[in-house]
Design an enzyme around this catalytic site. Structure first.
Site, PDB file in Angstrom:
ATOM      1  N   CYS A  52       0.831  -1.211   0.000  1.00  0.00           N
ATOM      2  CA  CYS A  52       0.000   0.000   0.000  1.00  0.00           C
ATOM      3  C   CYS A  52       0.863   1.258   0.000  1.00  0.00           C
ATOM      4  CB  CYS A  52      -0.919  -0.032   1.225  1.00  0.00           C
ATOM      5  SG  CYS A  52      -1.665   1.555   1.648  1.00  0.00           S
ATOM      6  N   CYS A  55       0.381   3.515   2.967  1.00  0.00           N
ATOM      7  CA  CYS A  55       1.016   2.961   4.167  1.00  0.00           C
ATOM      8  C   CYS A  55       2.517   3.258   4.161  1.00  0.00           C
ATOM      9  CB  CYS A  55       0.788   1.452   4.247  1.00  0.00           C
ATOM     10  SG  CYS A  55      -0.953   0.958   4.202  1.00  0.00           S
ATOM     11  N   CYS A 180     -12.823 -31.499  33.805  1.00  0.00           N
ATOM     12  CA  CYS A 180     -11.827 -31.283  32.733  1.00  0.00           C
ATOM     13  C   CYS A 180     -11.157 -29.915  32.867  1.00  0.00           C
ATOM     14  CB  CYS A 180     -12.521 -31.419  31.383  1.00  0.00           C
ATOM     15  SG  CYS A 180     -11.626 -30.720  29.987  1.00  0.00           S
ATOM     16  N   CYS A 183     -11.610 -27.669  29.854  1.00  0.00           N
ATOM     17  CA  CYS A 183     -12.969 -27.123  29.825  1.00  0.00           C
ATOM     18  C   CYS A 183     -13.076 -25.899  30.739  1.00  0.00           C
ATOM     19  CB  CYS A 183     -13.990 -28.175  30.259  1.00  0.00           C
ATOM     20  SG  CYS A 183     -13.956 -29.690  29.271  1.00  0.00           S
TER      21      CYS A 183
END
Length: 427
Positions: A52, A55, A180, A183
């Protein structure tokens, strides 16, 4: 040899705008969460593409700002070409885009000048905002995201079919075990994702140690296991798909939103028949696509439907952008055509409008699937030229009748009765 070294230098420049020794922090998929979101600092983050031009021009000023803000605020940059998921997460549609992370959940857009002073001022304002929030008892303390476990729907053997299989909703479902550890680590991320996705994708959780019937039906062998159920009616276990994303809230949200947009119907193609149609398409969306088709007498129903078919096909390909799509008949909305300078290359014609900035770009290539797609793709990545809308506001729109789908007809000529005229009379 000199030419070769020049080419090497140029290639190096376009692959990395900021060197390892720069004060601009290189942000990636793997470090963004820890460095920015979980940080207590105010961050200024640029999303850029190495190719770009804007940029590349901005890079020296951005680096200068990073050096000036050292010890005051953090300045980082994301190569959005390389880390597309990060760009998608923050809805980046052009380069460079700069965001200010004070409230980490809702970063604000930086729309100031592309200068070191402008960036520094934005950082200072962000710090002031953070301090004022703390003094007034604001909840922004650590920048960490929070979610409500209430937004996660508890599923059981008894309610699974009615809530999931018999609904039209899209679901992500976690099969877990209370003991778990993975989990337990997932739980806050799952809750945060459920909050962010509310109204779009439903997140559920099923204790597989208690509700073993469903766990067995879906072949659950480890915990946590996440299954995806697409929108629409589902056919028992055959409708479930594997979730293939990560386990942070942002990973889950990004993955789910990708699935959500994949399942969206194509955008509706509305004819501009009044002011409300244009406003809804352009004011309610980041960008709106405005097509002007030939007059019905120049392009009858078969011809017009062909153009509309092309537009719908392109719109479906770009539906993830969630832009507005409208069309008009040539000559029916003259002030709109003047404001967007449409028609200079003939009809059909097209403009892409940014209502917020009141800027637009005109399609100069072919009005075809490939031509329009290339035009829109270039603009979405910051390529292409734009112009300011004349009058800096949406133009006046005429209220007209919607096209009835039929061919156009020339107005009937009035018959002239010559029965009482003697053509032999001399003048």
């Amino acid at each position: 040899m000199i030419v070769f070294l020049t080419v090497i230098c140029c290639l190096k420049f376009v692959t990395a705008l900021y060197t390892s020794g720069s004060d601009v922090v290189d942000l990636t998929d793997s470090n963004f969460e820890s460095k920015v979101i979980d940080s207590n600092n105010v961050w200024i983050v640029e999303f850029y593409a190495p190719w770009c031009g804007h940029c590349q021009n901005f890079a020296p000023e951005y680096s200068k700002a990073a050096s000036a803000l050292k010890g005051v605020a953090k300045v980082g940059a994301v190569d959005a070409d390389k880390y597309k998921s990060l760009a998608a997460r923050f809805s980046i549609s052009g380069f460079p885009t700069v965001k200010v992370f004070v409230d980490k959940k809702h970063p604000s857009d930086y729309n100031g000048p592309r200068s070191a002073k402008g960036i520094a001022d934005a950082a200072v304002n962000g710090i002031r905002e953070k301090v004022n929030s703390a003094l007034s008892g604001g909840s922004e303390k650590s920048g960490k995201k929070t979610g409500s476990s209430d937004d996660v729907i508890e599923l059981t053997d008894d309610n699974f079919d009615s809530l999931v299989l018999n609904s039209d909703d899209m679901w992500l479902i976690e099969f877990f075990a209370p003991w778990c550890g993975h989990c337990k680590n997932l739980a806050p991320h799952w809750a945060e994702a459920a909050t962010q996705l509310k109204g779009k994708v439903k997140l559920g959780a099923l204790d597989a140690t208690v509700h073993s019937k469903k766990a067995s039906e879906y072949g659950i062998q480890g915990y946590p296991t996440i299954k995806y159920f697409p929108s629409g009616k589902k056919l028992s276990s055959g409708s479930a798909e594997e979730y293939t994303g990560g386990r942070t809230a942002n990973d889950i949200v990004t993955w789910a939103l990708d699935k959500h947009t994949e399942n969206l119907p194509p955008p509706e193609m509305k004819q501009i028949t009044n002011e409300d149609v244009l406003k809804e398409a352009c004011e309610s969306h980041a960008l709106c696509v405005i097509a002007v088709l030939p007059h019905i007498l120049d392009c009858q129903s078969e011809c017009r439907n062909g153009y509309l078919k092309t537009l719908k096909k392109v719109a479906d390909g770009f539906k993830r952008k969630q832009w507005g799509w409208v069309w008009s008949e040539a000559g029916s909305q003259p002030e709109l055509e003047v404001a967007l300078e449409i028609g200079g290359f003939g009809y059909p014609a097209m403009a892409l409008l940014n209502h917020k900035k009141m800027k637009y770009s005109i399609l100069k290539g072919s009005f075809s699937n490939d031509g329009i797609s290339e035009f829109l793709r270039d603009l979405s990545f910051g390529r292409g030229t734009t112009a300011a809308v004349k009058g800096a506001s949406l133009p006046k729109v005429n209220a007209i009748e919607a096209w009835d789908g039929k061919d156009g007809e020339l107005p009937q000529e009035e018959d002239i009765d010559l029965s009482d005229v003697n053509l032999n009379d001399e003048l």
